[in-house]
Design a protein around this motif. Structure first.
Motif, PDB file in Angstrom:
ATOM      1  N   SER A 159       0.933  -1.203  -0.117  1.00 52.00           N
ATOM      2  CA  SER A 159      -0.016   0.065  -0.124  1.00 52.00           C
ATOM      3  C   SER A 159       0.913   1.196  -0.069  1.00 52.00           C
ATOM      4  O   SER A 159       1.982   1.308   0.541  1.00 52.00           O
ATOM      5  CB  SER A 159      -1.100   0.210   1.119  1.00 52.00           C
ATOM      6  OG  SER A 159      -0.319  -0.090   2.361  1.00 52.00           O
ATOM      7  N   ARG A 160       0.384   2.164  -0.461  1.00 51.11           N
ATOM      8  CA  ARG A 160       1.046   3.665  -1.018  1.00 51.11           C
ATOM      9  C   ARG A 160       0.025   4.827  -0.780  1.00 51.11           C
ATOM     10  O   ARG A 160      -1.097   4.366  -1.454  1.00 51.11           O
ATOM     11  CB  ARG A 160       1.701   3.325  -2.121  1.00 51.11           C
ATOM     12  CG  ARG A 160       2.784   4.238  -2.660  1.00 51.11           C
ATOM     13  CD  ARG A 160       3.723   3.861  -3.785  1.00 51.11           C
ATOM     14  NE  ARG A 160       4.313   2.537  -3.561  1.00 51.11           N
ATOM     15  CZ  ARG A 160       5.694   2.678  -3.033  1.00 51.11           C
ATOM     16  NH1 ARG A 160       6.111   3.999  -2.764  1.00 51.11           N
ATOM     17  NH2 ARG A 160       6.333   1.816  -2.898  1.00 51.11           N
ATOM     18  N   ALA A 161       0.559   5.625  -0.250  1.00 50.36           N
ATOM     19  CA  ALA A 161      -0.482   7.027  -0.078  1.00 50.36           C
ATOM     20  C   ALA A 161       0.346   8.182  -0.244  1.00 50.36           C
ATOM     21  O   ALA A 161       1.352   8.159   0.324  1.00 50.36           O
ATOM     22  CB  ALA A 161      -1.249   6.776   1.159  1.00 50.36           C
ATOM     23  N   VAL A 162      -0.200   9.083  -0.860  1.00 60.44           N
ATOM     24  CA  VAL A 162       0.797  10.526  -1.075  1.00 60.44           C
ATOM     25  C   VAL A 162      -0.443  11.506  -0.767  1.00 60.44           C
ATOM     26  O   VAL A 162      -1.430  11.421  -1.119  1.00 60.44           O
ATOM     27  CB  VAL A 162       0.773  10.597  -2.564  1.00 60.44           C
ATOM     28  CG1 VAL A 162       1.697  11.914  -2.743  1.00 60.44           C
ATOM     29  CG2 VAL A 162       2.040   9.433  -3.121  1.00 60.44           C
ATOM     30  N   ALA A 163       0.130  12.680  -0.277  1.00 58.09           N
ATOM     31  CA  ALA A 163      -0.735  13.849  -0.016  1.00 58.09           C
ATOM     32  C   ALA A 163       0.380  15.017   0.065  1.00 58.09           C
ATOM     33  O   ALA A 163       1.596  14.952  -0.160  1.00 58.09           O
ATOM     34  CB  ALA A 163      -1.162  13.898   1.624  1.00 58.09           C
ATOM     35  N   ILE A 164      -0.536  15.975  -0.517  1.00 58.13           N
ATOM     36  CA  ILE A 164       0.240  17.566  -0.349  1.00 58.13           C
ATOM     37  C   ILE A 164      -0.150  18.434   0.693  1.00 58.13           C
ATOM     38  O   ILE A 164      -1.428  18.420   0.564  1.00 58.13           O
ATOM     39  CB  ILE A 164       0.276  18.131  -1.851  1.00 58.13           C
ATOM     40  CG1 ILE A 164       1.313  17.390  -2.714  1.00 58.13           C
ATOM     41  CG2 ILE A 164       0.558  19.493  -1.904  1.00 58.13           C
ATOM     42  CD1 ILE A 164       1.411  18.041  -3.960  1.00 58.13           C
TER      43      ILE A 164
END
Lengths: 469, 469
Positions: free
Chosen positions: B221-226
């Motif tokens: 699993s992988r999650a990205v935020a700005i």
């Protein structure tokens, strides 16, 4: 034996260090001259006990001027006689004990060479962090020694060896100059990385006086199991699945053959077999995760699928912290467990992970043919390809007779290791004990280069002269 | 400029390589002599194109015998003029393209120097594994260059630099001998670790011909935020919390100042601001976990608690793979985004992570005072303490006038960096461009040691002679 140290050199060393900075008292020297297992005894004209990096530089400077040799020593826990002087000045780092900084924001701590590993762990914990190098001698072994021998241990699989924990070093080079390389940088591409040379140099390129070390986050969940399985092949398959399914959350993966397992249960008090039946091989597996509860879940999932595929025969998951420790004690008891069985040859080899089964098979066959009746205890950090391969004398055999064949036995084991592109010293180093043997296995081009580097930095060969090439 | 190469040397090099193994054709040479941004143009009497390690050894052997200098070149993507010859023989690794092995059980692949990073990624993926080094030039840059420059990139925070990915090397040393150090061992304590010297040596200690490299598991699993936030201080606090709360599952943590963010959104087609309002600073954060769904959950938890504490002002979490890529494009577009603004001085510095806020504050103040109207774009791999600190000419200013002040500007930025115990080249290396400047910042004791090592291995200084100390 190293040539005698001139009386004038001794006087100047004493003068520069002053009272409390040196000793010639046999009682004070004894624990530093005797290797802890009693295998080697050294001698020295003078024990120097510098309290600061400046004093280390003064000592090395005087010795360099006079061409006098030095053996540096940390906690005297080495296994290959790298720390035992044979006539050299003995430089102990025991008074370099300052904790210069512990910083949970930079995730760095700066410790002097004489700080013990136990204290390093405690200091890291004090800021809610973890220092990941762990070895059995943690109460005695020191940062300087850990750096100089590139220590390994049980958490290498996930975090790497000591080398990977070092962000910077301070050291006194063989010319007596202080190199201030105590950086705290994660990235620094400005020329050759000098610290990499000093790490694992076993004191031959200078005296490490302090190190800045990486701290790691604590992990929220942790789960341990002991599994029984049929072969080292199955263990390697299980390891690959474990790494794959957990995304690299495998913290330890320790293989143990039945004999070592059995001897440990028999000879170490308070241990019991976590599995109801007997298996030819065992693995202690530890999973750790940043996610609460995730380690337990991942381990259960892994074991269920491995059982289903017939990769393992049985498994016991530790249900409590106490049980977790008990499982680890079986693994950690492997040295103590075989001790009552008498003399043993110990080998600390590594091969590519996938070659472990063939290494064990070939070594077992060769040793059985050459030394019938000897008993093999093979165990170790299989996730790193590191096998501790011990050969115990035949039951009821003579200790001295077995000891006398140690070198011949080592040749058999090490030839097979070399043939599989392995290393005859995975984590213990070469010291004075294995250096000559290692020359025979080393690429000659590499050997020439390593010797050229040593001569360039220590043209008089005054730093730990009997150690390394 | 290096002294002219004797005609006889050229003839022997051509003879040993045969047809297709060399070139003097200006068109063939052009892309290898021109630095890719057009900042430097080199020259060479001969491009050699060895196809095997043996041919590399033959070339270096001839050059060593004749005292002729060599510049090795990989994908010609370097930023510091380390790969551009000025009269030396140009040795390209482009024909060393063999994939010698890819092994998902040992988690190792063995690639020759000329294999591109893109291919390395593809080969790792073909066995369900991952090679973690990632840099923008992956289609062109090659394994030999990545090793020789100790490449960094965006995943250093979690996995370390190229150095930490290398298990073994094969190289031709400056005397023309082949060093076969292509081990696949995770542990090997048998003397100084020679490969560590060649990593980051920028071709000055020999030509790397092949490397065995670590493979890592894929993550489920992988999650990205700005996120938008008020200051670099808050970003550092957020990073510490992120590492702590996720147990080190932070894959990337990239800081961006408003100006760079704005220029990128304005000048790079197809991008849009993921946040509804304007913030002085932004962080792109990526979490990855071996546990399915865990990354998303951990990121949501982290952002919620950071919002609550006022550490961040706003956050957008990527909901799809496409959005994830779009977020990354904002970060990756930072070079392209500022290009239309005209001439810029670029600095690739690192400082201890906690010192980033003070570095930025001091550098901004000093640059504003010395060069009023210039515009600062600060961004980078803040988890590694690595700031790309770019100074763009004043709006409407003259490009050449700005370029003319580049070195003076660099002194200001680098003096502040050095004062904070930082590095003036975090990941790009020194090449021919930064070497002289670096001498001024380097510990003199270290410099002497590094020079002694170089002389020991390359007494004629024929390997990339204009590069490094």
């Amino acid at each position: 034996m190293t040539k005698p140290v001139p009386a004038d050199t001794l006087s100047r060393l004493k003068a520069v260090l002053g009272e409390g900075g040196w000793s010639q008292d046999p009682e004070r020297l004894e624990p530093k001259l005797l290797e802890w297992r009693g295998r080697w005894r050294g001698e020295t004209p003078l024990l120097v006990l510098p309290r600061t990096t400046g004093e280390v530089a003064a000592v090395v400077g005087i010795c360099a001027a006079d061409g006098v040799a030095i053996t540096p020593q940390g906690g005297n826990t080495g296994l290959v006689a790298g720390q035992i002087p044979q006539g050299e000045i003995l430089l102990s780092t025991e008074k370099l004990r300052a904790v210069r900084d512990v910083d949970g924001l930079d995730d760095v701590m700066v410790l002097e060479a004489g700080v013990t590993l136990s204290e390093a762990h405690a200091r890291a914990a004090s800021v809610g962090r973890r220092f990941t190098v762990g070895v059995a001698s943690e109460g005695s072994c020191t940062i300087g020694g850990l750096v100089s021998t590139n220590a390994g241990g049980t958490a290498v699989l996930r975090y790497g060896m000591m080398r990977e924990q070092v962000l910077g070093l301070e050291a006194v080079l063989p010319n007596g100059e202080i190199w201030n390389g105590l950086k705290r940088l994660r990235k620094d591409n400005t020329g050759y990385d000098l610290k990499q040379l000093l790490i694992g140099a076993e004191g031959t390129l200078g005296v490490v006086t302090a190190a800045s070390l990486k701290l790691h986050p604590l992990l929220a969940s942790r789960a341990v199991a002991i599994v029984g399985l049929g072969s080292p092949e199955d263990a390697i398959q299980l390891l690959a699945r474990a790494k794959d399914e957990t995304g690299g959350a495998v913290e330890a993966f320790e293989l143990m053959g039945r004999l070592g397992f059995e001897l440990t249960l028999r000879n170490v008090p308070g241990l019991r077999d976590p599995l109801p039946s007997i298996h030819p091989w065992y693995v202690l597996i530890e999973i750790a995760s940043g996610e609460p509860g995730a380690a337990e879940a991942a381990l259960e999932r892994l074991l269920a699928s491995a059982l289903e595929r017939g990769l393992i025969s049985d498994a016991a998951v530790a249900q409590t912290q106490t049980q977790m420790k008990a499982f680890w004690h079986i693994r950690e008891g492997h040295s103590a467990g075989q001790k009552p069985e008498g003399a043993a040859w110990k080998h600390d080899v590594s091969v590519p992970v996938s070659k472990i089964p063939v290494f064990i098979a070939r070594a077992n066959a060769a040793i059985a043919a050459a030394y019938p009746g000897t008993r093999i205890v093979a165990f170790g950090h299989v996730g790193d390809g590191n096998v501790h391969y011990d050969v115990i004398k035949p039951a009821g055999g003579d200790d001295d007779a077995h000891d006398a064949q140690r070198d011949a036995g080592a040749s058999i084991v090490h030839d097979i290791t070399a043939d599989l592109n392995g290393s005859i010293s995975a984590e213990h180093g070469l010291g004075a004990m294995k250096t000559i043997e290692a020359v025979g296995y080393k690429d000659p081009v590499e050997l020439t280069a390593l010797r050229a580097i040593r001569s360039a930095l220590d043209p008089q060969r005054i730093m730990n002269p009997r150690v390394l090439f």
